[in-house]
Design an enzyme around this catalytic site. Sequence first.
Site, PDB file in Angstrom:
ATOM      1  N   CYS A 107       2.521  -4.835   7.065  1.00 34.93           N
ATOM      2  CA  CYS A 107       2.360  -4.380   5.771  1.00 34.93           C
ATOM      3  C   CYS A 107       3.575  -3.746   5.027  1.00 34.93           C
ATOM      4  O   CYS A 107       4.372  -3.144   5.700  1.00 34.93           O
ATOM      5  CB  CYS A 107       1.340  -3.604   5.533  1.00 34.93           C
ATOM      6  N   HIS A 112       0.758  -1.418   0.134  1.00 27.80           N
ATOM      7  CA  HIS A 112       0.067   0.182   0.045  1.00 27.80           C
ATOM      8  C   HIS A 112       0.907   1.175   0.077  1.00 27.80           C
ATOM      9  O   HIS A 112       2.011   1.279   0.314  1.00 27.80           O
ATOM     10  CB  HIS A 112      -0.784  -0.072   1.352  1.00 27.80           C
TER      11      HIS A 112
END
Length: 206
Positions: free
Chosen positions: A182, A166
């Site tokens: 992440c 992301h």
Amino acid sequence: MKSKAVLLAAVLGLSAVLAGCSIDGTQRIFTSEYGSVKDAGYQLPRIPISKVPRQYHRQIVTYQTDEKPGTIIVDTTEKFLYFVMDGGKAMRYGIGVGREGFSWSGTARVALKREWPTWTPPAAMIKRQPELAKWAGGMPPGLSNPLGARALYLFNKGGDTGYRLHGTPEWWSIGQAMSSGCIRLLNQDIIDLYNRAEVGAKVIVK
């Protein structure tokens, strides 16, 4: 005549530097592509890219692998993400990775792609950081959203891994180990990767 040739070479070299692109047959650096961008009604701010170490600027590099083009390979040690291209090349992006205790590795696939995604902190994160409880139902998209401008959702045989590739507004975190697991990219870079990666693409994190 010789002096004119030298002068021309110097001018061309300076132009390449000012353009932010360096081409030597194996490498091209996209340093100039981190300016302010209007995207889906949001105005992404300019990234002070000169403050980001040059190795983490988006660039095409020579990269040998047996994986087919379109594969994404994440090197959590070196803090690079490679999008495999034809001809022994890859687009390389600088990344931020999970801090100690939150790192992970394995093989997954891109199951979903979202522009300006909603962020929902997992229950375990809310337990560690109770102030996030207000977003238990989801934090709306926006410039301060932790998922940034794009997100690629990683699934494996067991389903949703909970991990994402992301964007991030925190440009200073690139090259660092400070996330909750992440893989984060500069917003301008995740937009570029989003446009290249296909749903179903193999993702290798090592």
